[in-house]
Structure formats: structure tokens, C-alpha cells
Design a protein around this motif. Structure first.
Motif, mmCIF file in Angstrom:
data_model
loop_
_atom_site.group_PDB
_atom_site.id
_atom_site.type_symbol
_atom_site.label_atom_id
_atom_site.label_comp_id
_atom_site.label_asym_id
_atom_site.label_seq_id
_atom_site.Cartn_x
_atom_site.Cartn_y
_atom_site.Cartn_z
ATOM 1 N N VAL A 1 0.833 -1.197 0.000
ATOM 2 C CA VAL A 1 0.000 0.000 0.000
ATOM 3 C C VAL A 1 0.871 1.251 0.000
ATOM 4 N N LEU A 2 2.015 1.179 0.682
ATOM 5 C CA LEU A 2 2.949 2.314 0.678
ATOM 6 C C LEU A 2 3.456 2.602 -0.731
ATOM 7 N N VAL A 3 3.706 1.545 -1.464
ATOM 8 C CA VAL A 3 4.253 1.699 -2.813
ATOM 9 C C VAL A 3 3.235 2.331 -3.752
ATOM 10 N N LEU A 4 1.956 2.039 -3.540
ATOM 11 C CA LEU A 4 0.915 2.547 -4.438
ATOM 12 C C LEU A 4 0.894 4.069 -4.504
ATOM 13 N N ALA A 5 1.273 4.720 -3.401
ATOM 14 C CA ALA A 5 1.157 6.174 -3.334
ATOM 15 C C ALA A 5 2.428 6.904 -3.704
ATOM 16 N N THR A 6 3.454 6.196 -4.114
ATOM 17 C CA THR A 6 4.714 6.852 -4.445
ATOM 18 C C THR A 6 4.657 7.489 -5.834
ATOM 19 N N ALA A 7 5.601 8.400 -6.065
ATOM 20 C CA ALA A 7 5.679 9.049 -7.373
ATOM 21 C C ALA A 7 6.020 8.038 -8.459
ATOM 22 N N GLU A 8 6.790 7.018 -8.094
ATOM 23 C CA GLU A 8 7.149 5.992 -9.076
ATOM 24 C C GLU A 8 5.918 5.227 -9.544
ATOM 25 N N SER A 9 4.999 4.951 -8.620
ATOM 26 C CA SER A 9 3.772 4.248 -9.001
ATOM 27 C C SER A 9 2.910 5.106 -9.913
ATOM 28 N N GLU A 10 2.869 6.399 -9.641
ATOM 29 C CA GLU A 10 2.108 7.291 -10.511
ATOM 30 C C GLU A 10 2.672 7.271 -11.925
ATOM 31 N N GLN B 1 -4.199 5.813 -5.643
ATOM 32 C CA GLN B 1 -3.185 6.413 -4.781
ATOM 33 C C GLN B 1 -3.820 7.075 -3.566
ATOM 34 N N THR B 2 -4.935 7.765 -3.803
ATOM 35 C CA THR B 2 -5.598 8.478 -2.705
ATOM 36 C C THR B 2 -6.185 7.515 -1.685
ATOM 37 N N VAL B 3 -6.839 6.462 -2.141
ATOM 38 C CA VAL B 3 -7.453 5.531 -1.199
ATOM 39 C C VAL B 3 -6.388 4.773 -0.413
ATOM 40 N N SER B 4 -5.223 4.552 -1.007
ATOM 41 C CA SER B 4 -4.130 3.926 -0.262
ATOM 42 C C SER B 4 -3.642 4.861 0.841
ATOM 43 N N CYS B 5 -3.605 6.176 0.547
ATOM 44 C CA CYS B 5 -3.224 7.151 1.571
ATOM 45 C C CYS B 5 -4.268 7.201 2.685
ATOM 46 N N LEU B 6 -5.539 7.072 2.315
ATOM 47 C CA LEU B 6 -6.589 7.038 3.327
ATOM 48 C C LEU B 6 -6.403 5.837 4.244
ATOM 49 N N PHE B 7 -6.143 4.690 3.663
ATOM 50 C CA PHE B 7 -5.935 3.485 4.464
ATOM 51 C C PHE B 7 -4.731 3.650 5.386
ATOM 52 N N LEU B 8 -3.630 4.169 4.849
ATOM 53 C CA LEU B 8 -2.439 4.397 5.673
ATOM 54 C C LEU B 8 -2.731 5.403 6.777
ATOM 55 N N GLY B 9 -3.490 6.441 6.439
ATOM 56 C CA GLY B 9 -3.824 7.448 7.440
ATOM 57 C C GLY B 9 -4.678 6.883 8.562
ATOM 58 N N ILE C 1 5.944 6.279 6.208
ATOM 59 C CA ILE C 1 5.173 7.065 5.239
ATOM 60 C C ILE C 1 6.010 8.201 4.678
ATOM 61 N N ASP C 2 6.750 8.874 5.560
ATOM 62 C CA ASP C 2 7.563 10.004 5.117
ATOM 63 C C ASP C 2 8.697 9.561 4.207
ATOM 64 N N SER C 3 9.335 8.441 4.554
ATOM 65 C CA SER C 3 10.489 7.999 3.764
ATOM 66 C C SER C 3 10.094 7.447 2.397
ATOM 67 N N ARG C 4 8.932 6.796 2.322
ATOM 68 C CA ARG C 4 8.528 6.201 1.054
ATOM 69 C C ARG C 4 7.685 7.145 0.194
#
Length: 765
Positions: A579-588, A597-605, A640-643
């Protein structure tokens, strides 16, 4: 002589002054009441010709001459009671025509006449003068269209009971001819946009409502007697309305309205039913509690009898048989709305409409205009409307959500169908006996079946995906409904969801309903299984799995919210960190859509909010809460910050609110309740990050930001040593021989230096 007189009059119809003289002369003649029946008829025929001449301007002018004098209108009202039926009918027809020329003027003159409207209403109960009565009904229908005073006059003069007397004499619901339809239209006129008349209607008790219900009872469609409508419902004593406000009649009204949703047509009645349900529950928690367990009886759909021949309405999947050999099904309102959203019917847009012209036209005041939405090209409007009404029901009574979740662990017992019967098929195909499942379990089962299809697919291709595309769509919709259930649940439901999500699938009584495959699901926890399914969707070709991914992560976000136990269960498995990988710039860059990407951030949050920091765990004194420093807020926020980076993380979370109308996020907010949930979580996540940056603890050394910086500096030192060692071993400089050094170390070193500098700038800001 009379014929020559009429011929002479035909030539002067176009002359207003002359027409006025004739109208005045004949009105005076009629008021003397000394003429014969033939003379009355001829005089009225002349007036009728004056206002119906082909010359539109002349006809309108002549009509306005009559409407200018209250005495003319009063004379016509008096003639309704004439001993000759023809005279009464002609007088009523003239007033009907006058209304088409000047409705407000006629209504005003009738109000000026002593007992004007009463004279018209007195014609209704007289069944011996049926022709006059029927014409009077047409006129009253026109007069009550918009005039509030006319509506009140009808109500105060026992108009409701009189109209139902006519309906009964005309055969009632079983033989609803034109007269019955006109009477019902008067009812509609009186109650439409008239708060006073509505209050009077409900103040009269429930007997009128029960009479109206006959016209919406499903058994009418199969020509079955409706005499046992009260006993069939068997929910409330409809004859005893101790409250006096008609509230005891609500279940039977809703049952009748909800039937059309189950039948999925006609569209106009579906519009009315959805709107009625929504309005009943809006701001009325007591009614919501009444409806949460309401059971609706649905008769079998028969092509060419109660549905069009070219329409297929599937059997209810969440319903159950009433008795052995009975084709009807019982279904709760919650189950019906859930099923209508998930399966959405086999008709275009989920509903059907007769080929004939619309019979209610613009007389309905609806909130959910499914028909208009379909015509404008919105194919999913019926399903979305059902989900909206379902959410309104759940929001008025959180115990309904609790019961749905509770039944996942402990399904309700099946109804008694008699000895030797094994045909109970709550959601089953009807070909096998089965243990009953609650609606919540049925929806969870659909989600798991979709995940099972994905996990047991050895190799994805367009062919294999198309083979179980329908299962994936059902899983997606079921996950959406469950997300709505969890967002409207209480603390009890959250405790139950923790038990469910951290239990093995076999304990939910679902495993025996799932087809066996290559993946051993029995030993997997439910939460783990859902995470595996979500990860597997990212491997499907051409992004075909992202919609299901979004639905699963949306559901998981509502499940782990405030649940530390479930959150730790997720984070303890490194495989779930995809899930962390989904929100990275590389995944975009790799093509992951913004909504994923947004829903993965919601889940992480939500996971971040559910976790405790190390100091809080130690202070709690509960050894079970202490994670040994491996899983806590501080460590997770650093991940979250590092990835991803805090700036990107928060920007992705804000995008749906900023671009809610964008095509990228058009389906993100499945309901208004989920949007509220999302906004609350976003605010809590932002506050949580700020609190860590500000050092919520009095000991600044324990602040999250300080810990992140220290870890980054330690990692930088390790990477610098590795790079220096590689350079030393090869006896060359970094810039001269970059290919001989571990490139990953260099890239990671550069990124960490940039990250720590960015973190410091954000802290200062």
C-alpha cells in the motif's frame, strides 16, 4: 323559429358586444326557472357554442365575459342540481371549458358565490345522477390543481371519504377505470404542496391510508384478493392508531412503496418510492428504527402479466420463501436496498418502464428522478439512489448497522416453513438446502468470492479476467455497501468488526459457500485475505483490477479506523506494505490511477490514527499494547515520510475534495456519509502529523520529527561508509567510476539527504 334563431347567432359570435348581450339575455332567461327542459338545453348549448367557437380570440373573449360576473357562475352551479341530467351535465361542461380559458378567474368567482364549492361537492355522493357526478369530478380535479382554498374546502367537507365512496362504487382497485383514476388524481392534487391538507389527512387516522394502499398492493397485479392485507403484513395493528398521527401506518405504506423497487419498475413508481422512503426517514429517527427490520412481501415477476414481455426481473437473492410452494418472497428493506445496489437488475440502468407514454407525467415531486437520469445517459442512477436511501436508513438507526455486522458472526435463525421443508434459500439458488446467512454475511461472501477468483488465477490475461469480471463487479459493489455500513455503525459494531477481521474465514460460516481453489483460505484471517486480494488486483492486466482495489481499501479503511489490533495485524506482515508503494511518485509514473493512490493514503492514514506511540503504550500498563518498538505511530509515520513524503501524502488526500467533480474522482465518494467520514479522517490525519511535528510530548527528544531525523542521519552515515569503502577498494574517485560502486547506495544517500532537508523546512513552516 328556434333553428333560425341559432343560425342568426352563429353570425354574431365574432362580435363581443353582441355576444355579451346574448349571454346576459340568456342568463336572465335561465335564472327565471320558468322555461321548459328543451329551452334550458338550447340556452346552455348557445353559451357552450359561444365559448367553443373556432375563433380562439372570440371564444376566449366570450368566456371572460361570463367569468366577469359571479352571478353567471352561480347560475351554472345551481343548474348542476337541475332535475334533467342533460342540463346538469351541460352546466358542468361549460364550467370545465371556462376553467381552460381562465382558471383563476373561475376559482375566484366560485369562492365569491355563497356555498359555491359546496354546491359542486354535493353532486359527488349522488350516484343516481352518475353523468353529472362524473363531470363534476373532472371539474373538481381542475379546481384543486393549484388552488389551496379549493383543496381545503374539499377536505373540510368530507371530500376524502366522499371520493373513496365513489372509488368503492366504481369497483375500487380491482377495476380502476377513468372515474377511479380521476378521484385519485384529486387526492394527489389536494395533498401535493399543501402542508395543511397533509396534516388533516394524517389526523383522520389510518383508515384512509389503508384504502390507498390497496392501489399499491402487489397482489393486485396477480388479481389476488387484498382482503387480508393487514394479516399478511402482521407487523402492526393497523386498526389501532393510538398515536393519532398515522405513524402506525408507516410500515404498510413503505411495504407498498418498496415493492416497486423490488419489481424494478415502472420507473415512475420507482422514483416515487425512493423519494417517499428518503423523505420519511430524513430527520425522523423513530421512523428509521421502525423500518430497519421491516419485511416486504414480493410476488413473483411474470413476463407479459405484471412486467413487460421483453423484461427479465431476477429472483431476489437476499430474500427467502414465505412458505412451502409459495412463490412470494420476504425481504427486509435493508436487504432490498443493498441487493438493488449490488446486483442492479438485468434491465437497462436497473429499471424498466412500459412502452406506453408516461402516465404520471409531471405530477410527481421526486428527489431521485431515476427516469431523467437514465434519459440523460447515467446508467447507474438506480443503484446509486438505492445506496443513498440505504445510507439514510442506517444513519437514522445505528443499531441496524450493528445487527448487520453481528449477523456475520451469528446468523439469524431461518423462519419456520413447516415440517419436512428444506427449501429455505436465503440468497441461495433454491436448488439446495442451506444454512441461512444474514445480509451482512451475504455481502461479505460476495467480496470474498471475488478475492478468491483473483487469488486462484494462476496467470492473468484479458480472457481470464473477462471470465470472472461479473464476480469482481459484485465484490466491488458489496464492498461499497459494507463501507457504508461501517461508517454508520456504533462502537459496538467496531468491536464486532475487530473480532471478524482478526478471525479466520472459516469462523464466519462463509468458507463452505466458497468454491475451493488453489489458495487455502481456511487458515487465513479475514483481514489478511482481503489484503492479499487487494495486492493481487494490482497485477491484473490493463489496470482492470484497480476499481476493486479501491473498493477493498475503502472498506478496510472503515474497518481499521480506531482499531489498533486490526491495524497491527496488517502492518506486521511486510507483504501488506504494498500500500505504501501505491502512493509513491514511481507508481504514478507506472500508471497507478490517482483514485487508487488516494485511497491507499486514506488506508495508511487510518492505520496511523489507530496506532499508539511508544510512550502511550508504555504508559497504558497493558503488556499487550507494547509492540517492542516495531509497530507504533512514530515508526509508521517515518515509513510514510520515507517512502511517500508528507507533502505528497497530504496532497493526495486533499485531491478528492478539491477535484470532486473531476472524472478522476467521480466514483470516489460512494455516499454522502463516506464523504463526511473521509473529511473527518483527513482532518485527524493532518492534526496527528502536526502534533508529532510540534512534539506533543513535553520531552522534545521523543517527538516524532526528531526520531525521523535521527534515523535518517544514521542511515546517511551508514550509506556514506558503504560508498567510501567501495571507493577505497577500487582506488578511484566516485565521479570517475560511478559504474563500479553500488548505485542503490548512492541513490538512497542522495534521496535521504534531500528528505531530511525537506523535513526540516516543513518543520520550520
Amino acid at each position: 323559429e328556434r333553428l333560425s334563431s341559432l343560425e342568426e347567432l352563429q353570425h354574431v359570435l365574432k362580435k363581443p358586444n353582441t355576444a355579451a348581450k346574448y349571454i346576459e339575455k340568456h342568463s336572465s332567461f335561465l335564472s327565471q326557472q320558468q322555461a321548459s327542459v328543451e329551452e334550458y338545453q338550447e340556452a346552455l348549448d348557445l353559451i357552450d357554442r359561444l365559448i367553443k367557437t373556432r375563433e380562439v380570440g372570440a371564444a376566449h373573449g366570450n368566456a371572460m365575459i361570463i367569468l366577469s360576473e359571479a352571478s353567471y357562475v352561480e347560475l351554472l352551479l345551481d343548474l348542476l342540481d337541475h332535475e334533467d341530467l342533460t342540463v346538469g351535465v351541460m352546466a358542468s361542461q361549460i364550467m370545465t371549458e371556462l376553467h381552460s380559458h381562465g382558471g383563476e378567474a373561475l376559482e375566484l368567482q366560485i369562492q365569491k358565490c355563497p356555498d359555491g364549492m359546496n354546491k359542486l361537492l354535493q353532486r359527488l355522493p349522488d350516484s343516481s345522477r352518475e353523468e353529472v357526478r362524473n363531470q363534476a369530478i373532472v371539474l373538481i380535479q381542475q379546481l384543486t390543481s393549484t388552488n389551496e382554498e379549493m383543496k381545503k374546502t374539499v377536505v373540510f367537507n368530507e371530500g376524502f371519504d366522499i371520493l373513496f365512496g365513489i372509488i368503492r362504487s366504481e369497483g375500487g382497485a380491482t377495476d380502476a377505470g377513468v372515474v377511479v383514476q380521476d378521484c385519485l388524481q384529486i387526492y394527489n392534487n389536494i395533498l401535493h404542496d399543501s402542508e395543511t391538507c397533509q396534516r388533516l389527512f394524517f389526523g383522520m387516522g389510518v383508515h384512509l391510508i389503508l384504502k390507498l394502499t390497496d392501489f399499491f398492493d402487489p397482489s393486485i397485479l396477480e388479481f389476488i384478493s387484498t382482503s387480508k392485507i393487514s394479516s399478511n403484513n402482521d407487523r402492526t395493528d393497523m386498526d389501532d392508531d393510538s398515536s393519532g398521527d398515522g405513524s402506525s401506518a408507516i410500515p404498510i405504506i413503505v411495504s407498498s412503496a418498496a415493492f416497486w423497487i423490488a419489481r424494478k419498475g415502472p420507473l415512475e413508481l420507482v422514483n416515487a418510492a425512493l423519494s417517499l422512503l428518503y423523505r420519511l426517514m430524513d430527520g425522523n429517527p423513530q421512523i428509521g428504527q421502525q423500518l430497519s427490520n421491516l419485511i416486504i412481501k414480493v410476488t413473483a415477476a411474470r413476463q407479459g402479466i405484471n412486467i413487460p414481455e421483453n423484461v427479465m426481473v431476477p429472483q431476489l437473492r437476499f430474500g427467502w420463501k414465505i412458505a412451502v410452494g409459495d412463490e412470494r418472497r420476504d425481504i427486509t428493506l435493508i436487504s432490498l436496498l443493498s441487493e438493488s445496489y449490488i446486483f442492479n437488475g438485468s434491465c437497462v440502468g436497473g429499471c424498466w418502464n412500459p412502452e406506453a407514454a408516461l402516465f404520471l407525467k409531471d405530477s410527481l415531486n421526486v428527489d431521485f428522478d431515476v427516469l431523467s437520469a437514465l434519459l440523460s445517459g447515467e446508467p447507474d442512477c438506480f443503484a446509486k439512489s438505492c445506496l443513498c436511501v440505504l445510507e439514510k436508513l442506517l444513519s437514522t438507526d445505528d443499531t441496524a448497522s450493528d445487527m448487520l455486522i453481528q449477523f456475520v458472526l451469528a446468523p439469524p435463525p431461518p423462519p419456520s416453513l413447516g415440517d419436512g421443508d428444506d427449501s429455505f434459500d436465503f440468497g441461495a439458488s433454491g436448488t439446495e438446502a442451506s444454512q441461512p446467512l444474514g445480509t451482512g454475511t451475504m455481502m461479505l461472501k460476495l467480496v470474498l468470492e471475488g478475492g478468491n477468483k483473483i487469488l486462484n488465477c494462476n496467470q492473468f490475461s484479458s480472457v481470464t479476467v473477462n471470465a470472472f469480471r461479473n464476480d469482481l463487479e459484485l465484490a466491488e459493489r458489496a464492498a461499497n455497501v459494507l463501507a457504508v455500513v461501517f461508517t454508520n455503525s456504533s462502537l459496538l459494531a467496531r468491536d464486532l468488526s475487530t473480532t471478524i477481521s482478526t478471525s479466520h474465514i472459516s469462523s464466519t460460516l462463509i468458507l463452505n459457500r466458497m468454491k475451493s481453489g488453489g489458495v487455502n483460505s481456511e487458515n487465513k484471517l479475514l483481514l489478511t485475505f482481503l489484503m492479499l486480494s487487494a495486492e493481487r488486483t494490482t497485477r491484473m492486466p490493463q489496470g482492470s483490477g484497480y476499481s476493486l482495489l479501491v473498493a477493498i481499501l475503502r472498506l478496510l479503511s472503515t474497518m481499521v479506523c480506531g482499531c489498533e489490533r486490526a491495524t497491527k495485524l496488517v502492518l506486521e506482515d511486510p507483504a501488506n506494505l504494498f500500500v505504501l508503494v501505491l502512493a509513491t511518485a514511481e507508481s504514478e509514473s507506472a500508471g497507478v490511477p490517482p483514485i487508487a493512490q488516494t485511497v491507499s493514503c486514506l488506508f495508511l492514514g487510518c492505520c496511523f490514527l489507530a496506532l499508539k506511540d511508544a510512550a502511550a503504550e508504555e504508559a497504558s500498563g497493558d503488556p499487550s499494547n507494547v509492540s517492542g518498538g516495531l509497530i507504533n505511530k512514530r515508526m509508521f509515520i517515518s515509513m510514510i515520510d520515507s517512502r511517500i513524503g508528507f507533502s505528497r501524502f497530504t496532497d493526495l488526500l486533499k485531491k478528492p475534495l478539491i477535484s470532486a467533480n473531476s472524472s478522476l474522482y467521480v466514483d470516489f465518494f460512494i455516499s454522502s456519509g463516506f464523504r463526511i467520514f473521509y473529511e473527518k479522517q483527513l482532518e485527524s490525519i493532518r492534526n496527528g502529523i502536526i502534533e508529532f511535528y510540534a512534539g506533543g510530548s513535553s520531552n522534545t527528544a521523543n517527538s516524532a520529527q526528531q526520531q525521523v531525523i535521527e534515523m535518517q542521519q544514521q542511515k546517511i552515515a551508514e550509506l556514506e561508509k558503504a560508498v567510501a569503502l567501495a571507493i577505497s577498494e577500487r582506488g578511484t574517485q566516485l565521479q570517475n567510476a560511478p559504474s563500479n560502486i553500488n548505485g542503490e547506495h548512492v541513490v538512497e544517500l542522495t534521496r535521504l539527504k534531500s528528505s531530511i532537508e525537506s523535513s526540516r523546512r516543513e518543520t520550520l513552516n
